[in-house]
Design a protein around this motif. Structure first.
Motif, PDB file in Angstrom:
ATOM      1  N   ASP A 369       0.657  -0.931   0.283  1.00 39.03           N
ATOM      2  CA  ASP A 369       0.132   0.450  -0.280  1.00 39.03           C
ATOM      3  C   ASP A 369       0.702   1.272   0.236  1.00 39.03           C
ATOM      4  N   SER A 370       1.905   1.374   1.049  1.00 38.47           N
ATOM      5  CA  SER A 370       3.018   2.296   1.055  1.00 38.47           C
ATOM      6  C   SER A 370       3.976   2.946  -0.694  1.00 38.47           C
ATOM      7  N   GLY A 375      -1.841   4.006  -3.671  1.00 36.32           N
ATOM      8  CA  GLY A 375      -2.104   2.397  -2.354  1.00 36.32           C
ATOM      9  C   GLY A 375      -2.701   1.731  -3.127  1.00 36.32           C
TER      10      GLY A 375
END
Length: 580
Positions: A369-370, A375
């Motif tokens: 996600d990072s 994301g």
């Protein structure tokens, strides 16, 4: 399925019609005792120095039948036949296919008469017939030299069995007029059919070495992968995709093609996987591609996390003990780099993951996600995985657990790959028997290949002897060493391979050595080879590991299992049979 001789059609056969008919006979139900000879050469042809019958079909309790095949468009004008292929090339002939078939069957009968031993002289009066197959057209032009029941055309579909039975029934009248009533003495037995096959083709099929058979099989399997490309087209308008597929359904191939497609558009793409060997294979593959088709990163997910961690702290190293390594890579490393990745913000435009079932944990998804622009919830990603059968590193997770993890984060499409394009029919059948996994993959279009061979051992010395025998057989059949990989559930020092002497077996690496190679089943996940020899199989209790093991073989599979495992296998077979 009929017994095909040779067992694989030669790549030299250019006729698509013959290829299709070969496959239809090969897969025809209720023909297990039939023997079908393809492209049977006739040295003592009654009109030519050397002739050929496209298919010669020998059926117990029916008879012998010579079949001519004509693909493409067919036309007959004033007695002249014209056959036009898909490229518009025409072949004009005075002699038609029905005459060819009759010449062929009479030549075969004459040849047989000269070769029959005393015990089989009754076969000189064996019942026979002919047929002509036009699989590409609806054939309606029936002349005085033919009957409609002798014709197979597009209206018959793939039902070659019904066609041969129709020929047998239709030929009785003509036989009765010429030779008298057909009796059981004129019908061949199963033993008669096998005897005739041995005369007509002899050891021909045996002479087609395993090496050549494997070449034929793999050429055919490679052609099946083309139907997987339609998946890429369906993903075009969907930014987030979960692609599910069993072993051999082309997930890695599709992951590669997807990466190349989006990299060529200038996207910053990452291709992640779990397995080190698979990662090195992917890296080697992309090194050979032009720069515009390469992803920004290709390799293991953990390798990328270590790269990020070491950029922040060059002293970061993985621990030594197995227990500490597991803890480090599953929890400590993701936590260590998660904040760093968040600060860097959206490194990749798109993330593609092969073996996603091994990389879908809360800790890993947080890192993904990072590093993904927008994301997981709004970014672009494609996850390829087998979330039930190959999740050998899962913590008692099942497919619904993985789905739930994604569902709570975002919306995405799901696509299921269902056609096996790696393994032969025999291997697929044994995967179903041993594991019970048989609901998600279509097996009906597979290459039949060569049977899976099981060898029982009672001791390590006994297993060593069996292993050496297999290697000797493969060498005798001129199967290249680099196409053979030995797999074990144990590391080399605990495997029977450690006892080998006089045979060079290297540990599998990328690029793969030209020698026979060894690896653990776990370490070879995501990879494949022409011939796989499974060793040290002492139980089939871990069906996921068995699934990974069996599905690594493209063409040839040998299984060395203990007496206990053999008994367990027999019980599995009985259970599968009783359960239908």
């Amino acid at each position: 399925m009929a017994i095909m001789i040779p067992s694989a059609i030669s790549p030299d056969v250019k006729s698509n019609a013959e290829r299709h008919i070969f496959e239809w006979f090969e897969n025809a139900k209720g023909t297990e005792d039939w023997i079908v000879l393809h492209s049977l050469g006739i040295v003592n042809h009654n009109k030519y120095i050397h002739g050929e019958v496209d298919f010669f079909v020998m059926v117990p309790m029916l008879g012998l039948f010579a079949l001519e095949v004509k693909g493409g468009r067919v036309k007959r004008t004033n007695g002249i036949w014209a056959f036009t292929d898909k490229y518009g090339h025409s072949d004009m002939r005075v002699k038609g296919p029905f005459d060819q078939a009759w010449d062929g069957i009479y030549s075969i009968r004459q040849s047989l008469s000269n070769k029959l031993d005393t015990a089989h002289k009754h076969l000189e009066k064996i019942f026979f017939g002919i047929g002509v197959m036009f699989p590409d057209v609806a054939y309606a032009s029936v002349g005085i030299d033919e009957e409609q029941w002798q014709v197979f055309d597009c209206n018959d579909g793939r039902n070659v069995r019904a066609f041969v039975e129709r020929i047998a029934e239709g030929s009785i009248k003509g036989w009765n007029v010429q030779y008298g009533d057909v009796t059981l003495k004129n019908r061949p037995t199963v033993e008669d059919v096998r005897y005739l096959a041995s005369i007509l083709r002899g050891d021909f099929d045996m002479a087609l070495s395993l090496r050549v058979q494997y070449n034929y099989i793999e050429d055919k399997i490679i052609s099946f992968t083309a139907n997987q490309y339609k998946c890429i087209d369906q993903l075009e308008d969907n930014p987030r995709c979960l692609i599910k597929g069993s072993a051999g359904t082309g997930k890695t191939l599709l992951a590669i093609e997807t990466v190349k497609k989006y990299a060529s558009r200038g996207e910053k793409v990452a291709l992640f996987c779990y397995n080190n060997l698979l990662a090195r294979w992917l890296q080697q593959y992309f090194e050979k591609q032009v720069e515009d088709l390469r992803p920004i990163y290709v390799g293991t997910f953990h390798g990328y996390l270590m790269k990020v961690a070491q950029q922040k702290n060059t002293m970061v190293k993985s621990p030594d003990s197995a227990e500490q390594i597991k803890l480090f890579f599953e929890y400590e490393l993701p936590a260590m780099v998660s904040d760093t990745l968040k600060l860097q913000g959206g490194i990749f435009d798109r993330i593609v993951i092969d073996e996603a079932q091994d990389l879908m944990t809360e800790e890993y998804l947080k890192c993904i996600d990072s590093m993904l622009r927008k994301g997981i919830s709004r970014g672009k990603w494609i996850f390829f995985g087998d979330f039930n059968k190959q999740a050998i590193y899962a913590h008692d997770m099942i497919e619904t657990n993985y789905i739930d993890m994604l569902d709570k984060r975002t919306s995405y499409i799901r696509y299921k790959l269902t056609t096996n394009c790696r393994n032969t029919q025999y291997i697929c059948d044994q995967i179903k028997v041993v594991t019970g996994f048989d609901k998600d993959v279509q097996y009906e279009s597979m290459v039949q290949g060569t049977p899976v061979e099981y060898r029982i051992y009672k001791s390590k010395d006994d297993e060593l002897k069996e292993l050496l025998t297999i290697l000797k057989e493969l060498s005798h059949n001129k199967v290249e060493s680099g196409r053979i990989t030995i797999l074990s559930p144990y590391k080399r020092e605990k495997s029977v391979v450690s006892m080998l002497s006089g045979v060079k077996v290297e540990n599998y690496t990328i690029p793969a050595p030209e020698e026979i190679t060894f690896n653990t089943i776990q370490g070879f996940k995501g990879l494949e080879n022409t011939v796989i020899i499974l060793t040290d199989i002492e139980s089939y209790e871990d069906i996921k590991l068995a699934y990974v093991a069996f599905s690594r073989a493209r063409s040839g599979l040998y299984v060395l299992h203990s007496k206990v495992a053999h008994d367990e296998y027999n019980q599995i077979c009985i259970r599968r049979f009783l359960n239908g």
